[in-house]
Scaffold this active site. Structure first.
Site, PDB file in Angstrom:
ATOM      1  N   ARG A  29       0.798  -1.197   0.176  1.00 35.75           N
ATOM      2  CA  ARG A  29      -0.038  -0.040  -0.025  1.00 35.75           C
ATOM      3  C   ARG A  29       0.857   1.166   0.049  1.00 35.75           C
ATOM      4  O   ARG A  29       2.080   1.163   0.402  1.00 35.75           O
ATOM      5  CB  ARG A  29      -1.176   0.110   1.170  1.00 35.75           C
ATOM      6  CG  ARG A  29      -0.237   0.093   2.434  1.00 35.75           C
ATOM      7  CD  ARG A  29      -0.231   1.512   3.020  1.00 35.75           C
ATOM      8  NE  ARG A  29       0.534   1.565   4.307  1.00 35.75           N
ATOM      9  CZ  ARG A  29       1.857   1.823   4.393  1.00 35.75           C
ATOM     10  NH1 ARG A  29       2.550   2.067   3.177  1.00 35.75           N
ATOM     11  NH2 ARG A  29       2.694   1.993   5.684  1.00 35.75           N
ATOM     12  N   GLY A  36       8.575   1.509   3.278  1.00 39.17           N
ATOM     13  CA  GLY A  36       7.379   2.284   3.577  1.00 39.17           C
ATOM     14  C   GLY A  36       6.179   1.775   2.725  1.00 39.17           C
ATOM     15  O   GLY A  36       5.258   2.633   2.791  1.00 39.17           O
ATOM     16  N   SER A  73       4.512  -1.222   3.299  1.00 36.80           N
ATOM     17  CA  SER A  73       4.194  -2.057   4.055  1.00 36.80           C
ATOM     18  C   SER A  73       4.054  -3.650   3.516  1.00 36.80           C
ATOM     19  O   SER A  73       3.276  -4.507   3.606  1.00 36.80           O
ATOM     20  CB  SER A  73       2.520  -1.969   3.812  1.00 36.80           C
ATOM     21  OG  SER A  73       1.983  -2.460   5.065  1.00 36.80           O
ATOM     22  N   ASP A  94      -2.531  -0.821   7.698  1.00 36.72           N
ATOM     23  CA  ASP A  94      -2.053  -1.503   6.693  1.00 36.72           C
ATOM     24  C   ASP A  94      -2.584  -2.690   6.441  1.00 36.72           C
ATOM     25  O   ASP A  94      -3.066  -2.998   5.286  1.00 36.72           O
ATOM     26  CB  ASP A  94      -0.478  -1.847   6.992  1.00 36.72           C
ATOM     27  CG  ASP A  94       0.562  -0.738   7.349  1.00 36.72           C
ATOM     28  OD1 ASP A  94       0.091   0.498   6.884  1.00 36.72           O
ATOM     29  OD2 ASP A  94       1.536  -0.704   7.716  1.00 36.72           O
TER      30      ASP A  94
HETATM   31  C1  GLA Z   1       3.515   1.892   9.599  1.00 37.39           C
HETATM   32  C2  GLA Z   1       2.416   1.170  10.531  1.00 37.39           C
HETATM   33  C3  GLA Z   1       1.029   1.662  10.540  1.00 37.39           C
HETATM   34  C4  GLA Z   1       1.228   3.418  10.769  1.00 37.39           C
HETATM   35  C5  GLA Z   1       2.305   3.966   9.777  1.00 37.39           C
HETATM   36  C6  GLA Z   1       2.487   5.549   9.880  1.00 37.39           C
HETATM   37  O1  GLA Z   1       2.960   1.474   8.232  1.00 37.39           O
HETATM   38  O2  GLA Z   1       2.438  -0.353  10.491  1.00 37.39           O
HETATM   39  O3  GLA Z   1       0.358   1.295  11.502  1.00 37.39           O
HETATM   40  O4  GLA Z   1       1.296   3.640  11.933  1.00 37.39           O
HETATM   41  O5  GLA Z   1       3.421   3.522   9.878  1.00 37.39           O
HETATM   42  O6  GLA Z   1       1.094   5.940   9.569  1.00 37.39           O
END
Ligand code: GLA
Length: 446
Positions: A28, A128, A130, A179
Protein backbone atom coordinates in the site's frame (compact mmCIF):
# COMPACT_ATOMS: atom_id res chain seq x y z
CA UNK A 1 6.87 -14.28 -11.79
CA UNK A 2 3.40 -15.51 -12.77
CA UNK A 3 1.31 -17.75 -10.49
CA UNK A 4 2.09 -20.87 -12.50
CA UNK A 5 5.86 -20.36 -12.13
CA UNK A 6 5.44 -19.66 -8.42
CA UNK A 7 3.52 -22.95 -8.05
CA UNK A 8 6.15 -24.87 -9.96
CA UNK A 9 8.93 -23.34 -7.83
CA UNK A 10 6.98 -24.51 -4.81
CA UNK A 11 6.78 -28.05 -6.16
CA UNK A 12 10.49 -28.08 -6.89
CA UNK A 13 11.26 -27.08 -3.28
CA UNK A 14 8.63 -29.24 -1.64
CA UNK A 15 8.34 -32.27 -3.97
CA UNK A 16 6.51 -34.39 -1.39
CA UNK A 17 3.79 -31.73 -0.90
CA UNK A 18 0.67 -31.80 -3.06
CA UNK A 19 -0.22 -29.03 -5.53
CA UNK A 20 -0.13 -25.72 -3.63
CA UNK A 21 -2.79 -23.08 -3.20
CA UNK A 22 -1.82 -19.46 -3.85
CA UNK A 23 -2.73 -16.10 -2.47
CA UNK A 24 -1.78 -12.60 -3.54
CA UNK A 25 -1.44 -9.77 -1.04
CA UNK A 26 -0.83 -6.17 -2.16
CA UNK A 27 1.33 -3.50 -0.58
CA UNK A 28 0.00 0.00 0.00
CA UNK A 29 0.87 3.64 -0.18
CA UNK A 30 -0.66 5.97 2.36
CA UNK A 31 -2.04 9.04 0.61
CA UNK A 32 -2.72 10.96 3.81
CA UNK A 33 -2.94 10.48 7.59
CA UNK A 34 0.45 9.45 8.97
CA UNK A 35 0.85 8.05 12.48
CA UNK A 36 -2.84 8.52 13.13
CA UNK A 37 -4.05 4.92 13.19
CA UNK A 38 -2.66 4.07 16.63
CA UNK A 39 -4.30 7.26 17.87
CA UNK A 40 -7.70 6.01 16.72
CA UNK A 41 -7.90 8.63 13.96
CA UNK A 42 -8.75 8.10 10.26
CA UNK A 43 -6.25 7.42 7.49
CA UNK A 44 -6.46 7.37 3.70
CA UNK A 45 -4.28 4.67 2.11
CA UNK A 46 -4.55 2.86 -1.22
CA UNK A 47 -3.52 -0.73 -2.06
CA UNK A 48 -1.09 -0.93 -4.98
CA UNK A 49 -0.32 -3.34 -7.79
CA UNK A 50 2.95 -4.51 -6.20
CA UNK A 51 2.32 -7.58 -4.11
CA UNK A 52 3.53 -10.63 -2.23
CA UNK A 53 2.33 -13.92 -3.70
CA UNK A 54 2.72 -17.12 -1.74
CA UNK A 55 2.22 -20.75 -2.64
CA UNK A 56 1.36 -22.98 0.28
CA UNK A 57 0.17 -26.41 1.35
CA UNK A 58 -0.76 -27.78 4.77
CA UNK A 59 1.21 -30.47 6.62
CA UNK A 60 -0.25 -32.90 9.15
CA UNK A 61 2.73 -32.39 11.47
CA UNK A 62 3.24 -28.98 13.12
CA UNK A 63 6.41 -28.16 11.18
CA UNK A 64 6.34 -24.88 9.24
CA UNK A 65 8.86 -24.60 6.40
CA UNK A 66 9.44 -21.29 4.66
CA UNK A 67 11.27 -20.49 1.46
CA UNK A 68 11.70 -17.05 -0.04
CA UNK A 69 12.63 -16.58 -3.68
CA UNK A 70 14.56 -13.48 -2.56
CA UNK A 71 17.78 -14.94 -1.16
CA UNK A 72 18.24 -12.08 1.30
CA UNK A 73 15.68 -14.05 3.34
CA UNK A 74 17.13 -17.48 4.21
CA UNK A 75 15.19 -20.73 4.30
CA UNK A 76 13.53 -21.24 7.70
CA UNK A 77 11.69 -23.88 9.67
CA UNK A 78 10.00 -23.88 13.07
CA UNK A 79 7.36 -25.82 14.95
CA UNK A 80 3.87 -24.40 15.26
CA UNK A 81 2.49 -24.61 18.78
CA UNK A 82 0.89 -23.01 21.82
CA UNK A 83 3.14 -20.07 22.62
CA UNK A 84 5.58 -19.34 19.81
CA UNK A 85 8.94 -17.91 20.79
CA UNK A 86 9.98 -14.93 18.66
CA UNK A 87 13.19 -15.47 16.66
CA UNK A 88 15.83 -12.72 17.05
CA UNK A 89 14.62 -9.23 16.03
CA UNK A 90 14.70 -8.74 12.27
CA UNK A 91 14.29 -12.45 11.42
CA UNK A 92 11.72 -12.75 8.65
CA UNK A 93 10.03 -15.87 10.04
CA UNK A 94 8.74 -13.68 12.87
CA UNK A 95 6.08 -12.38 10.46
CA UNK A 96 4.87 -15.95 9.99
CA UNK A 97 4.98 -16.63 13.72
CA UNK A 98 3.02 -13.41 14.32
CA UNK A 99 0.26 -14.53 11.95
CA UNK A 100 0.09 -18.06 13.38
CA UNK A 101 0.07 -16.82 16.97
CA UNK A 102 -2.78 -14.40 16.19
CA UNK A 103 -4.84 -17.04 14.40
CA UNK A 104 -4.15 -19.75 16.99
CA UNK A 105 -5.57 -17.42 19.66
CA UNK A 106 -8.51 -16.20 17.59
CA UNK A 107 -9.63 -19.70 16.62
CA UNK A 108 -8.53 -21.31 19.87
CA UNK A 109 -6.54 -23.88 17.89
CA UNK A 110 -5.70 -27.02 19.92
CA UNK A 111 -4.15 -29.26 17.29
CA UNK A 112 -1.51 -27.29 15.40
CA UNK A 113 -0.99 -28.11 11.74
CA UNK A 114 2.14 -27.08 9.88
CA UNK A 115 2.57 -25.78 6.37
CA UNK A 116 5.05 -25.43 3.52
CA UNK A 117 5.24 -21.94 2.06
CA UNK A 118 7.09 -20.35 -0.81
CA UNK A 119 7.15 -16.55 -0.92
CA UNK A 120 7.58 -14.44 -4.04
CA UNK A 121 7.41 -10.63 -3.94
CA UNK A 122 7.65 -7.73 -6.35
CA UNK A 123 6.90 -5.35 -3.48
CA UNK A 124 10.09 -3.59 -2.34
CA UNK A 125 10.90 -4.25 1.32
CA UNK A 126 12.00 -1.61 3.86
CA UNK A 127 10.53 1.10 1.60
CA UNK A 128 7.47 2.11 3.63
CA UNK A 129 5.15 0.17 1.30
CA UNK A 130 3.98 -2.22 3.99
CA UNK A 131 5.77 -5.35 2.85
CA UNK A 132 5.85 -6.58 6.45
CA UNK A 133 2.10 -6.38 6.99
CA UNK A 134 1.54 -7.90 3.54
CA UNK A 135 3.66 -10.85 4.63
CA UNK A 136 1.70 -11.26 7.87
CA UNK A 137 -1.60 -11.13 5.96
CA UNK A 138 -0.31 -13.66 3.40
CA UNK A 139 0.74 -16.15 6.09
CA UNK A 140 -2.57 -15.67 7.88
CA UNK A 141 -4.59 -16.36 4.72
CA UNK A 142 -2.52 -19.47 4.08
CA UNK A 143 -2.98 -20.71 7.64
CA UNK A 144 -6.71 -19.92 7.55
CA UNK A 145 -7.06 -22.21 4.53
CA UNK A 146 -4.90 -24.90 6.15
CA UNK A 147 -7.18 -24.77 9.20
CA UNK A 148 -10.10 -25.19 6.79
CA UNK A 149 -11.72 -21.88 7.63
CA UNK A 150 -13.24 -19.60 5.01
CA UNK A 151 -12.47 -15.90 4.76
CA UNK A 152 -15.67 -13.88 4.83
CA UNK A 153 -17.56 -16.72 6.48
CA UNK A 154 -15.62 -17.83 9.55
CA UNK A 155 -13.98 -14.44 9.94
CA UNK A 156 -14.69 -11.17 8.14
CA UNK A 157 -11.93 -9.28 6.36
CA UNK A 158 -12.37 -6.41 8.81
CA UNK A 159 -12.11 -8.62 11.88
CA UNK A 160 -9.07 -10.38 10.43
CA UNK A 161 -7.42 -6.99 9.90
CA UNK A 162 -7.95 -6.15 13.59
CA UNK A 163 -6.64 -9.54 14.72
CA UNK A 164 -3.52 -9.21 12.56
CA UNK A 165 -2.84 -5.60 13.57
CA UNK A 166 -2.52 -6.82 17.16
CA UNK A 167 -0.74 -10.01 16.14
CA UNK A 168 1.97 -8.03 14.35
CA UNK A 169 3.09 -6.56 17.69
CA UNK A 170 4.80 -9.96 18.11
CA UNK A 171 7.49 -8.63 15.76
CA UNK A 172 8.24 -5.77 18.14
CA UNK A 173 6.58 -2.77 16.46
CA UNK A 174 3.46 -1.46 18.12
CA UNK A 175 1.76 -0.23 14.94
CA UNK A 176 -1.88 0.60 14.34
CA UNK A 177 -4.28 -1.15 11.97
CA UNK A 178 -4.00 0.89 8.77
CA UNK A 179 -1.87 -1.51 6.74
CA UNK A 180 -3.70 -4.75 7.46
CA UNK A 181 -7.09 -3.07 6.94
CA UNK A 182 -6.36 -1.59 3.52
CA UNK A 183 -4.48 -4.69 2.38
CA UNK A 184 -7.50 -6.87 3.16
CA UNK A 185 -10.33 -4.53 2.21
CA UNK A 186 -9.18 -2.37 -0.70
CA UNK A 187 -11.09 -2.04 -3.92
CA UNK A 188 -9.39 -1.32 -7.26
CA UNK A 189 -9.90 2.23 -8.50
CA UNK A 190 -10.36 3.49 -4.95
CA UNK A 191 -8.49 4.72 -1.92
CA UNK A 192 -9.72 3.35 1.41
CA UNK A 193 -10.67 5.81 4.14
CA UNK A 194 -10.36 3.88 7.38
CA UNK A 195 -11.99 4.98 10.61
CA UNK A 196 -10.98 3.29 13.84
CA UNK A 197 -13.65 4.68 16.17
CA UNK A 198 -15.84 2.88 15.21
CA UNK A 199 -13.73 0.50 13.11
CA UNK A 200 -15.04 0.72 9.53
CA UNK A 201 -13.97 1.83 6.09
CA UNK A 202 -15.21 3.65 3.02
CA UNK A 203 -14.02 3.32 -0.60
CA UNK A 204 -13.20 6.69 -2.15
CA UNK A 205 -12.90 6.84 -5.96
CA UNK A 206 -9.44 7.84 -7.15
CA UNK A 207 -9.03 10.65 -9.66
CA UNK A 208 -8.88 9.70 -13.33
CA UNK A 209 -6.82 12.70 -14.30
CA UNK A 210 -3.82 12.04 -12.06
CA UNK A 211 -1.67 9.22 -10.77
CA UNK A 212 0.75 8.59 -7.92
CA UNK A 213 4.45 8.19 -8.54
CA UNK A 214 6.34 6.19 -5.89
CA UNK A 215 10.03 6.95 -5.41
CA UNK A 216 12.15 5.04 -2.92
CA UNK A 217 14.47 7.49 -1.16
CA UNK A 218 16.94 4.58 -0.84
CA UNK A 219 17.24 5.34 2.86
CA UNK A 220 16.27 2.00 4.30
CA UNK A 221 13.38 1.98 6.76
CA UNK A 222 12.87 -1.45 8.24
CA UNK A 223 10.19 -1.57 10.91
CA UNK A 224 11.73 -4.75 12.32
CA UNK A 225 15.25 -3.33 12.07
CA UNK A 226 16.72 0.17 12.02
CA UNK A 227 13.35 1.97 12.27
CA UNK A 228 11.85 -0.15 15.06
CA UNK A 229 12.84 1.99 18.04
CA UNK A 230 12.20 5.24 16.16
CA UNK A 231 8.75 4.01 15.10
CA UNK A 232 7.79 2.84 18.60
CA UNK A 233 8.64 6.25 20.04
CA UNK A 234 5.53 7.61 18.23
CA UNK A 235 2.98 5.36 19.94
CA UNK A 236 4.84 5.78 23.26
CA UNK A 237 4.73 9.59 23.07
CA UNK A 238 1.04 9.57 22.13
CA UNK A 239 0.26 7.19 24.96
CA UNK A 240 2.11 9.54 27.33
CA UNK A 241 0.03 12.48 26.06
CA UNK A 242 -3.13 10.38 26.53
CA UNK A 243 -2.11 9.75 30.11
CA UNK A 244 -1.53 13.43 30.72
CA UNK A 245 -4.99 14.12 29.32
CA UNK A 246 -6.44 11.52 31.66
CA UNK A 247 -4.64 13.09 34.61
CA UNK A 248 -6.18 16.41 33.59
CA UNK A 249 -9.68 14.89 33.32
CA UNK A 250 -9.50 13.30 36.75
CA UNK A 251 -8.62 16.73 38.19
CA UNK A 252 -11.15 18.63 36.08
CA UNK A 253 -14.11 16.25 36.38
CA UNK A 254 -13.27 15.05 39.86
CA UNK A 255 -14.22 11.51 38.89
CA UNK A 256 -12.64 8.50 37.30
CA UNK A 257 -12.98 9.30 33.63
CA UNK A 258 -10.42 8.25 31.04
CA UNK A 259 -9.87 7.97 27.31
CA UNK A 260 -7.95 5.22 25.51
CA UNK A 261 -6.25 7.28 22.82
CA UNK A 262 -5.98 10.86 21.54
CA UNK A 263 -8.69 10.22 18.92
CA UNK A 264 -11.21 9.70 21.74
CA UNK A 265 -11.14 13.46 22.30
CA UNK A 266 -13.21 13.91 19.15
CA UNK A 267 -14.70 10.50 18.57
CA UNK A 268 -15.20 9.15 22.12
CA UNK A 269 -17.89 10.19 24.63
CA UNK A 270 -16.45 13.71 24.99
CA UNK A 271 -17.23 14.62 21.34
CA UNK A 272 -14.97 17.68 21.55
CA UNK A 273 -14.87 20.03 18.57
CA UNK A 274 -11.81 21.58 16.99
CA UNK A 275 -11.71 24.63 19.26
CA UNK A 276 -12.17 22.55 22.41
CA UNK A 277 -9.31 20.20 21.52
CA UNK A 278 -7.09 23.12 20.60
CA UNK A 279 -7.79 24.79 23.94
CA UNK A 280 -7.16 21.58 25.84
CA UNK A 281 -3.78 20.99 24.19
CA UNK A 282 -2.79 24.61 24.81
CA UNK A 283 -3.63 24.17 28.49
CA UNK A 284 -1.85 20.85 28.99
CA UNK A 285 1.14 21.42 26.72
CA UNK A 286 1.87 25.16 26.98
CA UNK A 287 5.60 24.81 26.21
CA UNK A 288 7.33 23.34 23.21
CA UNK A 289 9.14 20.78 25.37
CA UNK A 290 8.47 19.15 28.71
CA UNK A 291 11.33 17.98 30.88
CA UNK A 292 11.30 14.57 32.50
CA UNK A 293 10.98 16.23 35.91
CA UNK A 294 7.93 18.21 34.76
CA UNK A 295 6.34 15.01 33.45
CA UNK A 296 6.84 13.25 36.79
CA UNK A 297 5.28 16.20 38.59
CA UNK A 298 2.34 16.44 36.21
CA UNK A 299 1.48 12.75 36.29
CA UNK A 300 2.16 12.30 40.03
CA UNK A 301 3.09 8.72 39.29
CA UNK A 302 5.95 6.55 40.45
CA UNK A 303 8.90 7.65 38.25
CA UNK A 304 9.89 3.99 37.80
CA UNK A 305 6.52 3.29 36.20
CA UNK A 306 6.69 6.39 34.02
CA UNK A 307 10.10 5.27 32.83
CA UNK A 308 9.06 1.70 32.18
CA UNK A 309 5.89 2.55 30.26
CA UNK A 310 7.00 5.59 28.33
CA UNK A 311 10.36 7.22 28.84
CA UNK A 312 12.42 4.09 28.16
CA UNK A 313 10.92 4.03 24.65
CA UNK A 314 11.31 7.71 23.79
CA UNK A 315 14.61 9.41 23.01
CA UNK A 316 14.88 12.38 25.39
CA UNK A 317 16.38 15.55 23.87
CA UNK A 318 18.33 17.91 26.18
CA UNK A 319 15.35 20.32 26.28
CA UNK A 320 12.98 17.47 27.18
CA UNK A 321 10.24 15.81 25.14
CA UNK A 322 8.63 17.66 22.19
CA UNK A 323 5.09 16.72 23.27
CA UNK A 324 3.51 19.93 21.98
CA UNK A 325 4.62 19.43 18.38
CA UNK A 326 3.71 15.72 18.38
CA UNK A 327 0.18 16.59 19.53
CA UNK A 328 0.02 19.37 16.93
CA UNK A 329 0.79 16.88 14.13
CA UNK A 330 -1.92 14.47 15.28
CA UNK A 331 -4.41 17.32 15.49
CA UNK A 332 -3.63 18.92 12.12
CA UNK A 333 -3.22 15.62 10.26
CA UNK A 334 -6.68 14.51 11.40
CA UNK A 335 -8.28 17.57 9.80
CA UNK A 336 -6.19 17.11 6.66
CA UNK A 337 -7.48 13.56 6.21
CA UNK A 338 -11.08 14.70 6.43
CA UNK A 339 -10.45 17.54 3.99
CA UNK A 340 -8.52 15.25 1.64
CA UNK A 341 -11.39 12.77 1.53
CA UNK A 342 -13.76 15.53 0.46
CA UNK A 343 -11.25 16.88 -2.05
CA UNK A 344 -10.89 13.42 -3.65
CA UNK A 345 -14.64 13.00 -3.87
CA UNK A 346 -15.00 16.49 -5.34
CA UNK A 347 -12.15 15.88 -7.81
CA UNK A 348 -10.24 18.85 -6.38
CA UNK A 349 -6.68 17.76 -7.10
CA UNK A 350 -5.07 21.08 -6.25
CA UNK A 351 -6.44 20.94 -2.72
CA UNK A 352 -5.42 17.32 -2.40
CA UNK A 353 -1.90 18.17 -3.51
CA UNK A 354 -1.66 21.06 -1.07
CA UNK A 355 -2.77 18.78 1.76
CA UNK A 356 -0.06 16.28 0.80
CA UNK A 357 2.56 19.05 0.99
CA UNK A 358 1.21 20.24 4.34
CA UNK A 359 1.22 16.70 5.64
CA UNK A 360 4.85 16.22 4.64
CA UNK A 361 5.82 19.44 6.40
CA UNK A 362 3.97 18.37 9.53
CA UNK A 363 5.51 14.87 9.45
CA UNK A 364 8.95 16.44 9.09
CA UNK A 365 8.75 19.35 11.49
CA UNK A 366 6.16 18.36 14.06
CA UNK A 367 6.46 14.57 14.11
CA UNK A 368 10.15 14.23 13.27
CA UNK A 369 9.83 11.24 10.91
CA UNK A 370 11.35 12.59 7.70
CA UNK A 371 14.98 12.57 6.56
CA UNK A 372 16.92 15.19 4.56
CA UNK A 373 16.79 12.83 1.56
CA UNK A 374 13.00 12.48 1.76
CA UNK A 375 12.60 16.26 2.10
CA UNK A 376 14.73 16.80 -1.00
CA UNK A 377 12.91 14.10 -2.94
CA UNK A 378 9.52 15.65 -2.12
CA UNK A 379 10.82 19.05 -3.18
CA UNK A 380 12.20 17.67 -6.47
CA UNK A 381 8.84 16.04 -7.23
CA UNK A 382 6.99 19.31 -6.62
CA UNK A 383 9.41 21.30 -8.75
CA UNK A 384 9.05 18.70 -11.53
CA UNK A 385 5.29 19.28 -11.76
CA UNK A 386 3.63 17.19 -9.03
CA UNK A 387 0.60 18.82 -7.42
CA UNK A 388 1.79 17.53 -4.06
CA UNK A 389 4.40 15.20 -2.61
CA UNK A 390 4.95 13.56 0.74
CA UNK A 391 6.61 10.71 2.55
CA UNK A 392 4.41 7.65 2.92
CA UNK A 393 4.28 5.09 5.73
CA UNK A 394 6.25 4.99 8.94
CA UNK A 395 8.96 7.42 7.78
CA UNK A 396 12.68 7.47 8.75
CA UNK A 397 13.41 6.50 5.15
CA UNK A 398 11.48 4.60 2.52
CA UNK A 399 9.28 6.00 -0.21
CA UNK A 400 8.00 9.45 -1.14
CA UNK A 401 4.90 9.73 -3.32
CA UNK A 402 3.91 12.49 -5.72
CA UNK A 403 0.54 13.37 -7.24
CA UNK A 404 1.16 13.65 -10.98
CA UNK A 405 -1.45 15.31 -13.21
CA UNK A 406 -2.19 13.40 -16.43
CA UNK A 407 0.22 14.38 -19.19
CA UNK A 408 3.15 15.18 -16.86
CA UNK A 409 4.20 11.58 -16.13
CA UNK A 410 7.25 11.50 -18.39
CA UNK A 411 8.47 14.93 -17.32
CA UNK A 412 8.19 14.10 -13.62
CA UNK A 413 9.80 10.68 -13.91
CA UNK A 414 12.69 12.00 -15.97
CA UNK A 415 13.32 14.87 -13.58
CA UNK A 416 13.29 12.72 -10.46
CA UNK A 417 15.59 10.12 -12.00
CA UNK A 418 18.17 12.78 -12.81
CA UNK A 419 17.82 15.26 -9.97
CA UNK A 420 17.42 12.85 -7.08
CA UNK A 421 19.06 9.55 -7.98
CA UNK A 422 21.90 10.81 -10.18
CA UNK A 423 22.60 14.36 -8.93
CA UNK A 424 21.61 14.03 -5.26
CA UNK A 425 22.59 10.41 -4.52
CA UNK A 426 25.18 9.84 -7.24
CA UNK A 427 23.40 6.56 -8.00
CA UNK A 428 23.93 5.00 -11.41
CA UNK A 429 21.73 1.88 -11.14
CA UNK A 430 18.08 1.48 -12.15
CA UNK A 431 16.17 4.10 -10.13
CA UNK A 432 13.53 2.56 -7.83
CA UNK A 433 10.61 4.57 -9.22
CA UNK A 434 7.20 3.41 -10.41
CA UNK A 435 3.67 4.65 -10.97
CA UNK A 436 1.32 2.93 -8.54
CA UNK A 437 -1.87 1.49 -9.93
CA UNK A 438 -4.57 0.82 -7.38
CA UNK A 439 -5.36 -2.77 -6.49
CA UNK A 440 -8.12 -4.74 -4.83
CA UNK A 441 -7.55 -6.42 -1.47
CA UNK A 442 -5.71 -9.66 -0.73
CA UNK A 443 -7.19 -12.72 -2.40
CA UNK A 444 -6.71 -16.43 -3.02
CA UNK A 445 -5.77 -17.29 -6.60
CA UNK A 446 -7.37 -20.27 -8.32
C1 GLA B 1 3.45 1.89 9.70
C2 GLA B 1 2.50 1.19 10.64
C3 GLA B 1 1.10 1.75 10.51
C4 GLA B 1 1.10 3.27 10.62
C5 GLA B 1 2.17 3.88 9.72
C6 GLA B 1 2.32 5.37 9.91
O1 GLA B 1 3.13 1.59 8.38
O2 GLA B 1 2.46 -0.20 10.38
O3 GLA B 1 0.26 1.16 11.46
O4 GLA B 1 1.25 3.68 11.94
O5 GLA B 1 3.43 3.29 9.91
O6 GLA B 1 1.16 6.03 9.51
Amino acid sequence: MDPRSIASHFQKHFPESGAPFLCRVPGRINLLGEHLDYNGLPVLPMAIDRAITIAFAGRPTPEVRLINTDDRFPEMAFTNGGALEPSPAGAWENYCKAALEGMNKRFDVKKFPGMDVLVYSDLPSSAGLSSSSALVVAFALAYLAVLDYTLGQDISRLELAGVLANAEHFVGTVGGGMDQTVILNAEAGHATKINFIPFQFEHIPLPEKASFIVCDSMVESSKAGNALLKYNAGPAICSLITNMLNTHFIRAFDEDFSIDCIGDLWLGPLCFNRAEVEKLFAEILPNSHMTVAEIFIYLRMDPAIVREYWLDHIPVEPEGLPLQSRARHVFSEYYRVEEARDALIGGDLNTFGRLMNDSHASCATDYGISTPEMDDLAQILRAAGCLGARLTGAGFGGAVIGLVPAGREVQVEKAVRKKYYVDRLGYSGEAPVFFARSSGGACYLS
